[in-house]
Design an enzyme around this catalytic site. Structure first.
Site, PDB file in Angstrom:
ATOM      1  N   HIS A   1       1.480  -7.525   4.884  1.00 33.01           N
ATOM      2  CA  HIS A   1       0.402  -8.521   5.287  1.00 33.01           C
ATOM      3  C   HIS A   1      -1.005  -8.496   5.772  1.00 33.01           C
ATOM      4  CE1 HIS A   1       4.215 -10.292   7.159  1.00 33.01           C
ATOM      5  NE2 HIS A   1       4.305 -11.491   6.288  1.00 33.01           N
TER       6      HIS A   1
ATOM      7  N   CYS B   1       3.360  -8.192  15.038  1.00 31.79           N
ATOM      8  CA  CYS B   1       4.296  -8.751  14.374  1.00 31.79           C
ATOM      9  C   CYS B   1       5.662  -9.350  15.450  1.00 31.79           C
ATOM     10  CB  CYS B   1       5.374  -8.116  13.601  1.00 31.79           C
ATOM     11  SG  CYS B   1       4.394  -7.045  12.297  1.00 31.79           S
TER      12      CYS B   1
HETATM   13  N1  GLY Z   1      10.957  -6.864   7.808  1.00 27.16           N
HETATM   14  C1  GLY Z   1       9.665  -7.924   8.055  1.00 27.16           C
HETATM   15  C2  GLY Z   1       9.630  -8.417   6.712  1.00 27.16           C
HETATM   16  O1  GLY Z   1       9.336  -8.069   5.875  1.00 27.16           O
HETATM   17  O2  GLY Z   1       9.787  -9.873   7.192  1.00 27.16           O
END
Ligand code: GLY
Length: 271
Positions: free
Chosen positions: A172, A259
């Site tokens: 991300h 996250c």
């Molecule tokens: N493990 C977090 C994702 O890949 O979205």
């Protein structure tokens, strides 16, 4: 529209979700072993306590075993003062997580918008809200249609969206950067080299400590993953108050500090 300069890091609320036992099946770019649930739960409790220590109201939702990655709530929504936008995660196994978050956000917000374009994909981890704009990284999880759909919704709320690129091979956009204050960003040198942060004050992660880039500014604290002493020292030297949290288990799933929460200050009838 003018907003208070600190609206991008002062929050009255956060939402987290307890890690599920199924987290051992969570998505990962490289398999370095399954996360161990007990330390994961301890780290998660420390994280929630750090958020609460700033005076915010923190809701911890029950674990969702059907969704192994559901502890990473940030990917399910974008929360702005004017309303929330439910994401359309680009990982097929995570698409349903967003629908689980919608009714929760409806208890906080009068406006909860959904993206109707079924070809649009966007995850919250690719979105950085600064003091002046919303940066959205195109990535393997976030496509141009997802960014366009977000732009249509948030421009009506007075926000400017700028499309940028998440570096290749990086999960991300916020894997590689975090907001420290309205104009200051902690970033990896590789992301900064793309030029997308021009005009901001940028603090670089130390060589070999790129995983420290995923931090959060939450009220008076910068919450960073433990184990990155040179980057932590650089952030402290810039005048920020730092709290570190163990992240060994989330890191096995490419997860970090941003996250694990949705952070927001809703305004309006329910805010
Ligand atoms: N493990 C977090 C994702 O890949 O979205």
């Amino acid at each position: 529209m003018t907003r208070p300069a600190d609206a991008s890091f002062r929050f009255t609320h956060a939402i987290c979700r307890a890690p599920a036992a199924s987290i051992t099946r969570g998505l990962r770019a490289v398999d370095t072993g399954d996360p161990d649930l007990e330390p994961m739960r301890r780290h998660h409790a420390d994280y929630v306590a750090a958020l609460r220590s700033t005076g915010a109201e923190v809701t911890v939702l029950p674990a969702l075993d059907a969704y192994p990655d559901s502890v990473f709530v940030e990917d399910t929504a974008l929360c702005l003062p004017e309303g929330a936008v439910i994401m359309r995660p680009g990982a097929a196994s995570r698409l349903g997580e967003a629908g689980e978050m919608a009714p929760v956000l409806e208890t906080f917000y009068a406006r909860v918008a959904r993206i109707s374009d079924e070809e649009a994909f966007i995850e919250g981890g690719d979105i950085l809200v600064t003091g002046r704009e919303i940066l959205v990284g195109r990535s393997a999880r976030t496509n141009a249609r997802g960014i366009a759909a977000l732009e249509r919704i948030t421009s009506a709320w007075g926000h400017a969206v700028r499309e940028v690129r998440t570096p290749p091979g990086v999960l991300h956009f916020k894997t590689d950067c975090s907001l420290l204050d309205a104009e200051t960003i902690l970033a990896t040198p590789r992301l900064d080299a793309s030029g997308c942060l021009a005009g901001y004050r940028v603090i670089h992660t130390a060589p070999g400590e790129e995983a420290a880039a995923n931090a959060i500014r939450f009220n008076d604290l910068v919450i960073m993953a433990a184990g990155f002493p040179r980057t932590e020292a650089a952030v402290r030297a810039a005048g920020f108050r730092v709290k570190t949290i163990g992240n060994s288990e989330c890191a096995k799933l490419d997860g970090g500090m941003s996250c694990l929460s949705l952070r927001f200050s809703p305004k309006g009838p329910r805010g």
